[in-house]
Design a protein around this motif. Structure first.
Motif, PDB file in Angstrom:
ATOM      1  N   CYS A  52      39.949  40.093  47.165  1.00  0.00           N
ATOM      2  CA  CYS A  52      39.145  41.290  47.438  1.00  0.00           C
ATOM      3  C   CYS A  52      38.616  41.282  48.860  1.00  0.00           C
ATOM      4  O   CYS A  52      38.317  42.320  49.421  1.00  0.00           O
ATOM      5  CB  CYS A  52      37.995  41.349  46.434  1.00  0.00           C
ATOM      6  N   ARG A  68      38.030  42.350  39.061  1.00  0.00           N
ATOM      7  CA  ARG A  68      36.665  42.217  39.573  1.00  0.00           C
ATOM      8  C   ARG A  68      35.964  40.945  39.092  1.00  0.00           C
ATOM      9  O   ARG A  68      34.869  40.639  39.549  1.00  0.00           O
ATOM     10  CB  ARG A  68      35.823  43.426  39.145  1.00  0.00           C
ATOM     11  N   SER A 104      30.387  41.794  44.140  1.00  0.00           N
ATOM     12  CA  SER A 104      30.090  40.440  44.625  1.00  0.00           C
ATOM     13  C   SER A 104      28.688  40.370  45.223  1.00  0.00           C
ATOM     14  O   SER A 104      27.956  39.403  45.013  1.00  0.00           O
ATOM     15  CB  SER A 104      31.137  39.981  45.648  1.00  0.00           C
ATOM     16  N   ASN A 116      36.789  35.051  48.421  1.00  0.00           N
ATOM     17  CA  ASN A 116      37.663  35.627  47.399  1.00  0.00           C
ATOM     18  C   ASN A 116      38.739  36.446  48.096  1.00  0.00           C
ATOM     19  O   ASN A 116      38.541  37.621  48.380  1.00  0.00           O
ATOM     20  CB  ASN A 116      36.835  36.506  46.448  1.00  0.00           C
ATOM     21  N   CYS A 163      32.410  43.378  48.333  1.00  0.00           N
ATOM     22  CA  CYS A 163      32.297  44.594  47.537  1.00  0.00           C
ATOM     23  C   CYS A 163      30.947  44.625  46.810  1.00  0.00           C
ATOM     24  O   CYS A 163      30.227  43.623  46.777  1.00  0.00           O
ATOM     25  CB  CYS A 163      33.442  44.661  46.541  1.00  0.00           C
ATOM     26  N   CYS A 198      35.157  38.570  41.783  1.00  0.00           N
ATOM     27  CA  CYS A 198      34.086  39.069  42.657  1.00  0.00           C
ATOM     28  C   CYS A 198      32.736  38.680  42.065  1.00  0.00           C
ATOM     29  O   CYS A 198      31.834  38.253  42.779  1.00  0.00           O
ATOM     30  CB  CYS A 198      34.146  40.592  42.770  1.00  0.00           C
ATOM     31  N   ASP A 223      35.932  39.288  49.660  1.00  0.00           N
ATOM     32  CA  ASP A 223      34.519  38.895  49.613  1.00  0.00           C
ATOM     33  C   ASP A 223      34.343  37.536  50.275  1.00  0.00           C
ATOM     34  O   ASP A 223      35.120  36.613  50.029  1.00  0.00           O
ATOM     35  CB  ASP A 223      34.027  38.767  48.152  1.00  0.00           C
TER      36      ASP A 223
END
Ligand code: ZN
Length: 148
Positions: free
Chosen positions: A39, A123, A67, A36, A64, A126, A41
């Motif tokens: 972010c 988010r 995730s 991702n 994060c 995530c 991830d």
């Protein structure tokens, strides 16, 4: 609802800090990579099947809390599920975190704690990354997943 929300956040933070089933699988298994970029991830999802039943799911990666918690709780939610049930759960979970409603709380079980994610659109990817990565792992041509 305040107390419930706090409880949900605690569960996500706990899974985010201490992810369950955070390891590679040996032997024959399915796997796929997910990323991702929005972010940062990054994870790899592993799954073992017995016929059309998922017997084991695990993951490794960094990202994060959302995730990691989503991956951790996904591994627990999918154990023992059939591929059809897993697909249904993926759909319910995706609708939940997008705030699209029509969720089935009984299907989602503990995963309802991710309902609050719908208030933070950035988010959503995530939370769904581990699920889309798993879907790719279970499909015949496992390609790396990118949310972009
Ligand atoms: Zn993230």
């Amino acid at each position: 609802m305040g107390d419930l929300r706090e409880l949900y956040q605690e569960m996500i933070l706990d899974h985010g800090k201490h992810p369950r089933n955070c390891r590679a699988l040996d032997g024959p298994h399915h796997e796929a990579d997910g990323h991702n970029p929005l972010c940062g991830d990054r994870l790899k999802v592993f799954a073992r099947l017995d016929g059309d039943k998922i017997t084991e799911v695990s993951f490794q990666g960094n990202g994060c809390a959302i995730s990691m918690a989503s991956a951790s709780m996904m591994t627990q939610a999918l154990e023992g599920k059939t591929l059809d049930e897993a697909t249904q759960l993926l759909g319910e979970f995706t609708r939940l975190v997008r705030g699209e409603g029509s969720q089935d709380p009984e299907t989602l079980g503990k995963l309802v704690v991710f309902g609050g994610v719908s208030e933070f659109p950035v988010r959503v990817k995530c939370a769904t990354l581990p699920w889309h990565t798993l879907k790719s792992a279970l499909s015949k041509d496992a390609k790396p997943v990118s949310t972009e």
